[in-house]
Design a protein around this motif. Structure first.
Motif, PDB file in Angstrom:
ATOM      1  N   LEU A   4       2.996  -2.102   6.362  1.00  0.00           N
ATOM      2  CA  LEU A   4       2.270  -1.592   5.204  1.00  0.00           C
ATOM      3  C   LEU A   4       2.252  -2.655   4.123  1.00  0.00           C
ATOM      4  CD1 LEU A   4       3.950   1.924   5.046  1.00  0.00           C
ATOM      5  CD2 LEU A   4       1.769   1.351   6.088  1.00  0.00           C
ATOM      6  N   GLU A   6       0.964  -3.111   0.149  1.00  0.00           N
ATOM      7  CA  GLU A   6       0.394  -2.531  -1.074  1.00  0.00           C
ATOM      8  C   GLU A   6      -0.277  -3.615  -1.904  1.00  0.00           C
ATOM      9  OE1 GLU A   6       4.537  -0.455  -0.582  1.00  0.00           O
ATOM     10  OE2 GLU A   6       3.732  -2.493  -0.465  1.00  0.00           O
ATOM     11  N   CYS A  22      -3.059   0.748  -0.121  1.00  0.00           N
ATOM     12  CA  CYS A  22      -2.059   0.476   0.918  1.00  0.00           C
ATOM     13  C   CYS A  22      -2.787   0.341   2.248  1.00  0.00           C
ATOM     14  CB  CYS A  22      -1.047   1.606   0.986  1.00  0.00           C
ATOM     15  SG  CYS A  22       0.136   1.443   2.338  1.00  0.00           S
ATOM     16  N   TRP A  36       2.940   7.932  -1.386  1.00  0.00           N
ATOM     17  CA  TRP A  36       3.307   6.967  -2.420  1.00  0.00           C
ATOM     18  C   TRP A  36       4.561   7.485  -3.124  1.00  0.00           C
ATOM     19  CZ3 TRP A  36       1.201   2.252  -3.296  1.00  0.00           C
ATOM     20  CH2 TRP A  36      -0.050   1.984  -2.745  1.00  0.00           C
ATOM     21  N   THR A  78      -6.362   2.835   5.423  1.00  0.00           N
ATOM     22  CA  THR A  78      -5.925   2.569   4.059  1.00  0.00           C
ATOM     23  C   THR A  78      -5.752   3.866   3.288  1.00  0.00           C
ATOM     24  OG1 THR A  78      -8.202   2.321   3.274  1.00  0.00           O
ATOM     25  CG2 THR A  78      -7.050   0.324   3.970  1.00  0.00           C
ATOM     26  N   CYS A  96       4.329   2.362  -0.779  1.00  0.00           N
ATOM     27  CA  CYS A  96       3.568   3.117   0.203  1.00  0.00           C
ATOM     28  C   CYS A  96       4.477   3.384   1.398  1.00  0.00           C
ATOM     29  CB  CYS A  96       2.353   2.288   0.615  1.00  0.00           C
ATOM     30  SG  CYS A  96       1.397   2.975   1.957  1.00  0.00           S
ATOM     31  N   GLY A 115       6.324  -0.041   2.668  1.00  0.00           N
ATOM     32  CA  GLY A 115       5.834  -1.331   2.232  1.00  0.00           C
ATOM     33  C   GLY A 115       6.838  -1.994   1.311  1.00  0.00           C
TER      34      GLY A 115
END
Length: 124
Positions: A4, A6, A22, A36, A78, A96, A115
């Motif tokens: 991931l 961001e 993301c 999130w 995404t 994310c 992420g």
């Protein structure tokens, strides 16, 4: 292995808007939901919003409803977070995360991949 990334963080003034994105990669993606979270200095990582990959049902932290909107693009893998009327209290690193299996949407421990985070700073 899901990866991931961001993007979209930055420094803004109170009242401004910001859109985070993301991107998920790493083979065929078929997770249950993407979410999130955010973590401010000295605080626990907290839930912000999430969206189911199939069906698009979305969930929000009560305190953020009406200001934040989560959306997804299945074709591009995404998920975006539109943040409006930003306040200094929204300053945090935003992460994310992907949840692969059915279960609680709100608990960070139930998410499988994360992420690196993107910094959002809101000045007063």
């Amino acid at each position: 292995q899901v990866q991931l990334v961001e993007s979209g963080g930055g420094l803004v003034q109170a009242g401004d808007s910001l859109r985070l994105s993301c991107a998920a990669s790493g083979g065929t993606f078929s997770g249950y939901a993407m979410g999130w979270f955010r973590q401010a200095p000295g605080k626990e990582r907290e839930f912000v919003a999430a969206i189911r990959w199939n069906g698009g049902l979305s969930y929000y932290a009560d305190s953020l409803k009406g200001r934040f909107t989560i959306s997804r693009n299945n074709a591009k893998n995404t998920v975006d977070l539109q943040m409006n009327s930003l306040e200094p209290e929204d300053t945090a690193v935003y992460y994310c995360a992907v949840k692969l299996l059915v279960g609680s949407i709100y608990r960070r421990y139930d998410y499988d991949y994360w992420g690196q985070g993107t910094q959002v700073t809101v000045s007063s």
